[in-house]
Design an enzyme around this catalytic site. Structure first.
Site, PDB file in Angstrom:
ATOM      1  N   HIS A  71      -4.851   0.925  -5.524  1.00  0.00           N
ATOM      2  CA  HIS A  71      -4.264  -0.420  -5.544  1.00  0.00           C
ATOM      3  C   HIS A  71      -4.915  -1.278  -4.467  1.00  0.00           C
ATOM      4  CE1 HIS A  71      -1.598   0.169  -1.968  1.00  0.00           C
ATOM      5  NE2 HIS A  71      -1.645   1.427  -2.370  1.00  0.00           N
ATOM      6  N   ASP A  73      -3.319  -4.236  -3.486  1.00  0.00           N
ATOM      7  CA  ASP A  73      -2.300  -5.039  -2.813  1.00  0.00           C
ATOM      8  C   ASP A  73      -1.873  -4.369  -1.518  1.00  0.00           C
ATOM      9  OD1 ASP A  73      -0.979  -3.029  -4.413  1.00  0.00           O
ATOM     10  OD2 ASP A  73       0.902  -4.138  -4.239  1.00  0.00           O
ATOM     11  N   ASP A 109      -4.321   1.697   3.735  1.00  0.00           N
ATOM     12  CA  ASP A 109      -3.495   1.711   2.522  1.00  0.00           C
ATOM     13  C   ASP A 109      -3.719   0.414   1.763  1.00  0.00           C
ATOM     14  OD1 ASP A 109      -1.589   2.186   0.566  1.00  0.00           O
ATOM     15  OD2 ASP A 109       0.114   1.827   1.873  1.00  0.00           O
ATOM     16  N   GLU A 143       1.290  -2.042  -6.599  1.00  0.00           N
ATOM     17  CA  GLU A 143       1.840  -0.776  -6.114  1.00  0.00           C
ATOM     18  C   GLU A 143       2.856  -1.006  -4.999  1.00  0.00           C
ATOM     19  OE1 GLU A 143       2.375   2.758  -3.675  1.00  0.00           O
ATOM     20  OE2 GLU A 143       1.426   0.905  -3.002  1.00  0.00           O
TER      21      GLU A 143
END
Length: 160
Positions: A71, A73, A109, A143
């Site tokens: 992801h 985002d 992340d 996500e």
């Protein structure tokens, strides 16, 4: 590093409406990274929420295919006063036990992990001339807010 840090500069905060345009910008940047890594096909799909990027490098239909999910985002960067540097301006910091690290919202992340996969494909192709397997990528933009558009994407994406 400059081209690779572009993703980290995009404030792709899926949970905030003021970043809707940034989400599309980031999806397009992911698509470009995938094409530069060697994908033969990369498409940005519109959803009811934020775009999903699908890409593939198909070597031979008889070979296995792996799917790389990720992801683009990120979570909001609040509270901003806790950041040593602006969250969407990547910097390199020295850490006692880890050497140098890239610090930016999304570096761990999940944008940093995405670049690991993209660069692995690019390097494998550069060194050997081709991949030993087929690779598909599905990179979503929701996500961090529960992936609400993902089920509908899976229901309808096989019809194209």
């Amino acid at each position: 590093m400059l081209f690779r840090s572009q993703l980290l500069k995009i404030p792709s905060v899926s949970a905030r409406n003021e970043h809707r345009a940034d989400m599309s910008t980031c999806a397009e940047a992911v698509k470009e990274h995938l094409l530069k890594a060697g994908a033969d096909k990369a498409v940005v799909y519109t959803t009811a929420g934020h775009p999903i990027v699908y890409a593939e490098k198909i070597i031979d239909a008889s070979l296995p295919t792996i799917l790389v999910y990720g992801h683009y985002d990120v979570q909001p960067a609040d509270p901003l006063e806790l950041w040593k540097s602006p969250p969407f301006e990547p910097s390199i910091e020295e850490e006692k036990d880890n050497g140098q690290i890239v610090v930016a919202r999304g570096a761990q992340d999940n944008k940093g992990q995405l670049m690991t996969f993209f660069e692995a494909v690019r390097a494998w192709i550069e060194v050997t001339g081709k991949l030993p397997i087929n690779v598909s990528f599905m990179i979503e933009g929701e996500e961090e807010c529960g992936s609400p558009s993902l089920p509908e994407f899976f229901r309808t994406s096989g019809n194209e």
